[in-house]
Structure formats: C-alpha cells, structure tokens
Design a protein around this motif. Structure first.
Motif, short mmCIF file in Angstrom:
data_model
loop_
_atom_site.label_atom_id
_atom_site.label_comp_id
_atom_site.label_asym_id
_atom_site.label_seq_id
_atom_site.Cartn_x
_atom_site.Cartn_y
_atom_site.Cartn_z
N PRO A 128 33.21 16.35 43.58
CA PRO A 128 34.61 16.25 43.14
C PRO A 128 34.79 16.69 41.68
O PRO A 128 34.04 16.27 40.80
N ASP A 129 35.78 17.55 41.44
CA ASP A 129 36.17 18.06 40.11
C ASP A 129 35.10 18.88 39.40
O ASP A 129 35.24 19.16 38.20
N LYS A 130 34.03 19.26 40.07
CA LYS A 130 32.98 20.02 39.37
C LYS A 130 32.59 21.29 40.13
O LYS A 130 31.64 21.95 39.73
N ARG A 258 23.15 25.95 39.80
CA ARG A 258 24.22 25.15 40.42
C ARG A 258 24.28 23.73 39.86
O ARG A 258 25.13 22.92 40.24
N LEU A 259 23.33 23.39 38.99
CA LEU A 259 23.33 22.02 38.44
C LEU A 259 24.48 21.84 37.46
O LEU A 259 24.72 22.69 36.59
N ASN A 260 25.18 20.74 37.59
CA ASN A 260 26.25 20.43 36.65
C ASN A 260 25.66 19.73 35.42
O ASN A 260 24.55 19.19 35.46
N HIS A 261 26.48 19.76 34.36
CA HIS A 261 26.03 19.19 33.08
C HIS A 261 26.26 17.68 33.01
O HIS A 261 27.24 17.15 33.53
N SER A 262 25.35 16.99 32.31
CA SER A 262 25.59 15.61 31.86
C SER A 262 24.88 15.43 30.53
O SER A 262 23.80 16.01 30.31
N THR A 295 21.29 18.98 31.05
CA THR A 295 22.14 19.21 29.88
C THR A 295 22.21 20.70 29.57
O THR A 295 21.21 21.40 29.65
N TYR A 296 23.41 21.18 29.23
CA TYR A 296 23.58 22.59 28.86
C TYR A 296 23.43 22.77 27.35
O TYR A 296 23.42 23.90 26.86
N ILE A 297 23.36 21.66 26.62
CA ILE A 297 23.45 21.71 25.15
C ILE A 297 22.44 20.74 24.55
O ILE A 297 21.86 19.92 25.27
C1 LIG Z 1 26.36 26.41 35.76
S1 LIG Z 1 27.79 26.10 36.65
C2 LIG Z 1 27.35 24.66 37.54
C3 LIG Z 1 27.60 24.80 39.02
C4 LIG Z 1 29.03 24.88 39.40
N1 LIG Z 1 29.61 23.58 39.51
C5 LIG Z 1 29.21 25.65 40.70
O1 LIG Z 1 30.11 25.30 41.46
O2 LIG Z 1 28.48 26.61 40.93
C6 LIG Z 1 28.83 25.53 35.34
C7 LIG Z 1 30.23 25.21 35.75
O3 LIG Z 1 30.24 24.03 36.54
C8 LIG Z 1 31.31 23.17 36.16
N2 LIG Z 1 30.74 21.94 35.58
C9 LIG Z 1 29.48 21.75 35.16
N3 LIG Z 1 29.30 20.50 34.73
C10 LIG Z 1 30.47 19.87 34.85
C11 LIG Z 1 30.92 18.56 34.54
N4 LIG Z 1 30.12 17.64 34.03
N5 LIG Z 1 32.21 18.25 34.80
C12 LIG Z 1 33.06 19.19 35.32
N6 LIG Z 1 32.69 20.46 35.62
C13 LIG Z 1 31.41 20.79 35.40
C14 LIG Z 1 32.13 23.95 35.15
O4 LIG Z 1 33.12 24.64 35.84
C15 LIG Z 1 31.11 24.91 34.57
O5 LIG Z 1 31.72 26.08 34.05
#
Ligand SMILES: C[S@@+](CC[C@H](N)C(=O)[O-])C[C@H]1O[C@@H](n2cnc3c(N)ncnc32)[C@H](O)[C@@H]1O
Length: 449
Positions: A128-130, A258-262, A295-297
C-alpha cells in the motif's frame, strides 16, 4: 548556482583533441542532477559530442590497449552463445572505462558462481502507497543471505559534461540538458544490448524522474540504481576508500531494486565483485510477513536531513524512526557519539544502535569489532569467539574475513591482542591504538549528526 553546472574556463579552453588524448585520465565532470518538475526540457542546440565508444563482442578481451577515456560497452561475466535468462544464472550489461573492466577481470575468483540461499524466502507483491515491494514468506535469521542476483545494468551513476564540446555560449541549464541528453543516448546503446527479457524487466521498474528532463532509461537508473563501491578508475590504487564511499557506478537489479526504503531497514545490500552480484542479507531477525526494506541514504543524520535526501524518490518516509523523529534522533545521536571505554559501554552502544536499526552502519561494525577486541584483550575466549562469529557472519562487512580467523577458542589465542589472565581492561592509550587499528578517520566522526 548549482555546483557542477558549469564547466570551468580552463576546461573550455581545452581543445577536443586535447581532451581525448589516448591515455589521459578520464575527467568525469559529473553534473548535479535536478529532480521534481523542470520546465522546458527541450534538447539544446549548439554542441557536439566526441564519443570514442567501443561495443565489445568479446567480454574476455584484455582492455589494456584501449584509451583510458573510451566508453566501453561490455557484458560481464562472459556468456555462452544462445544464453538466456532461463538457462544461465545471469549477466550484466556494463558501460564503463577500460580500466574498470581491467579491475573487474583482475578480481580474485571472478567470475565465481552465484551464492544462493537454500530456498527463496520472499515474494514481490504490491505494498500500500509504495508500489511494489518484497515481503518475507518465512522467518529469516540475522545475517542470512536472502537473495543474490547479477544486476541488469552497471553504468556511471550520473550525467557528465566530459565529452561535450560547446560550439556557442550555452546557459547553465542548456549545458545541464545537453549532459542529460547525451547520458540518455549512451544508455540507450546499452539498453539495446540487453536480452529482451531483461529489457522488459528493466522498463517495468519504477521511475520517479519523469518530469525533470531525465530520459526513460536514466530516470529508471536514478530511481533504482544501487551504488557499487571500489570501481573508480585509479582512485583506489592511490587513495584509501572512505566509509560509505559508493564510487561513481550504479547497478540496477531486477529484484533487489524493488525494495522500498526505510530508515529502520531490516536488510543490507552488498555488491560482491567475485560473483559479480548484488547480495541481500538480513540486518536482524525478520518475521514471516514483514516487508523487507533497505536504506537508500546514509542513516547517521537527523530525520529532516534524511527526508530531504529522499526527495528525488518522490515520497516522504513514514518508517518508525521518522514517525517518532525527535526521540529517534536523540537516541541515534547518543548512540553514534558514544565513546567506548570499556566492554559495558560497547554493549550499550550496540544495543542502542540495534534499537534504531543501524546494523548496516559503519559505526555499528566498528563497535562490534571493538567489543570483540576488548574481550580478546582481557582473555575472555567465550565472548571473544561469540563476537568473532557474529562479525564473520556479516559477509558484507569488510572485517568479516579477519574475524572468521578467530571464531574458535583455540584460534583466538593467536590474536595479537590476546592477553589471557590479565583481566584488566585496557588503558585509554591502548584503546586509542585499538581504534587506530580499525582505520577510523577523524573526518568521519565529524560528519555524524
Ligand atoms: C527503487 S523503487 C522501489 C520499488 C518500487 N516500490 C516499485 O514499485 O518498483 C523506489 C520507489 O519506490 C517508492 N518507495 C520506496 N520506498 C518508499 C517508502 N518508504 N514509502 C513510499 N514509497 C516508497 C517510491 O516511489 C520510489 O521512487
């Protein structure tokens, strides 16, 4: 004016011929990339490009005779004729300088087989939302390998002005756009070399750079690229790598990207040159059903600074550390600034950093090594071994191989710090020597919080 926007008058004065003298050291003249909405991103007129490129057919060919500033397209590791993603463990289309290829070919063990976990413990699903993300399908132990894959692409991480000659006085924005257009052009040649399945996987990735002048390929690289260390031509022959130094290359992966950030991540990603793969490890124990995050940063700065670093990705982080940012910032600052003067300090520092999800930070590795050294120093074989084993399991960590040598009670007695029976903790002076041995630079500590 943005740093890196304009080339210097000295550079302007150089003729194109001088700039491409064979054997001259590449001068990347990296531009600072913009994000968000950038108006009027038409391709500017009034420049030309000197583009010595080579599309290599033989990935094993020695790059020694090629000019150092040549743009080389190469497939690594080499693949057999008719290789497909189904009958091969994967390969990477690379865009790099010849010296970087030489560095890759000279890596001990290259190209080693991919390390694979015994069974996959994750799925890629909508979050959701990511967009999409990875979720664990079983319990995973701290330091376990979760997945490894050869990147789809390995390329410079940013646009460069180094091969562009301006035929008239262009504005800073025109120069910037020229660099972006030329970057996209080079990347398109790379993209065309990808296997069609890899092309589809690449184009299916997220793109948070659709309105800032980035092209479709550079937009995907900017959104999904993961830093690759120790590939800067020349740099690491003469200079010591700095903590967190990611170099100038970036890798896009089919799954790890495909990993999202935290800011409270539960995984750590690491590029292994011998297998030529990105590997994903558990930073701590992970329960079935948890989202896997990375983490991206850098995490050693306060929450607001982190949010601004994340702006190019187009989201605001809502992880537990950002949600309670005041308390989390205070605990991060305390744990990072804490000096270790005895074992109890070290254990407290580790516990505070673990509560903040900082297991992937360089400072955490330093604290682990210090605690191990302190146990060895007082002749506590059991605890010394326990910490040596813990460090050895962190295969992404530069100190893992040394720690591995001391992970048995007998072996630990050959450690130079071993003083069995002393029982006294080391003096402040001795501690300083211990830290110096771990390669801590003064400037590094100055950059934290
Ligand atoms: C490297 S991609 C990660 C995979 C992505 N969610 C996908 O659908 O392929 C980075 C993008 O994922 C989303 N994203 C990553 N981390 C997020 C987070 N903590 N909250 C919301 N969106 C996030 C943002 O749109 C970001 O530009």
């Amino acid at each position: 004016m943005k740093k890196g926007f304009l080339i210097s008058s000295k550079a302007k004065a150089k003729s194109a011929k001088d700039r491409f003298k064979p054997g001259s050291r590449p001068d990347p003249e990296i531009v600072k990339l913009l994000y968000g909405v950038v108006e009027n991103t038409e391709k500017p007129q009034g420049y030309e490009v000197q583009r010595p490129i080579m599309k290599e057919m033989d990935p094993l060919a020695s790059p020694e005779r090629l000019p150092e500033d040549m743009t080389l397209y190469t497939t690594q590791p080499s693949i057999f004729m008719n290789a497909t993603p189904a009958n091969h463990e994967g390969w990477t289309e690379c865009l790099l300088y010849p010296q970087v290829k030489a560095l890759i070919l000279a890596t001990p063990g290259f190209p080693a087989r991919l390390l694979r976990p015994s069974a996959p413990k994750y799925r890629i699903v909508p979050i959701p939302d990511k967009g999409q993300g990875l979720v664990s399908t079983a319990n995973i132990h701290a330091s376990d390998l979760i997945l490894s894959e050869r990147p789809l692409t390995l390329t410079p991480a940013s646009a460069s002005l180094s091969k562009i000659c301006f035929l008239r006085e262009l504005s800073a924005k025109e120069k910037y756009l020229a660099a972006l257009y030329e970057w996209e052009h080079s990347l398109k040649i790379l993209f065309d070399r990808l296997h069609r399945d890899y092309q589809a996987a690449f184009m299916a990735l997220a793109n948070s750079h659709q309105y800032d002048g980035s092209g479709p390929i550079s937009g995907i690289i900017r959104t999904n690229g993961m830093g690759v260390s120790f590939l800067e031509p020349g740099k690491y022959r003469t200079e010591k790598p700095q903590p967190g130094d990611k170099g100038m290359y970036t890798a896009v992966c089919k799954e790890i990207s495909r990993l999202n950030h935290s800011c409270y991540p539960n995984t750590i990603a690491y590029f292994d040159r011998a297998t030529f793969s990105y590997q994903l490890f558990a930073a701590r124990d992970i329960a079935e059903g948890e989202e896997l995050t990375l983490t991206y940063i850098g995490l050693t700065v306060p929450a607001e600074a982190r949010q601004s670093k994340l702006e190019p990705y187009g989201f605001r982080c809502t992880c537990p550390a950002c949600h309670t940012s005041d308390a989390s910032d205070a605990q991060r600052a305390t744990s990072l600034r804490m000096e270790i003067t005895n074992i109890d300090d070290g254990l407290l520092k580790l516990a505070l950093m673990e509560e903040q999800g900082l297991q992937g930070c360089f400072e955490y590795s330093i604290a682990l090594n210090t605690v191990m050294n302190l146990y060895i120093r007082i002749g506590d074989a059991d605890n010394g071994c326990m910490y040596a084993k813990k460090i050895a399991k962190r295969r992404w960590d530069a100190s893992a191989n040394v720690a591995k040598m001391y992970s048995s009670p007998l072996a630990i007695q050959s450690h130079p710090l071993w003083k069995k029976g002393t029982q006294a903790e080391p003096s402040a002076d001795e501690l300083k020597t211990l830290f110096a041995g771990l390669g801590l630079a003064e400037e590094h500590w100055a950059s934290i919080f």
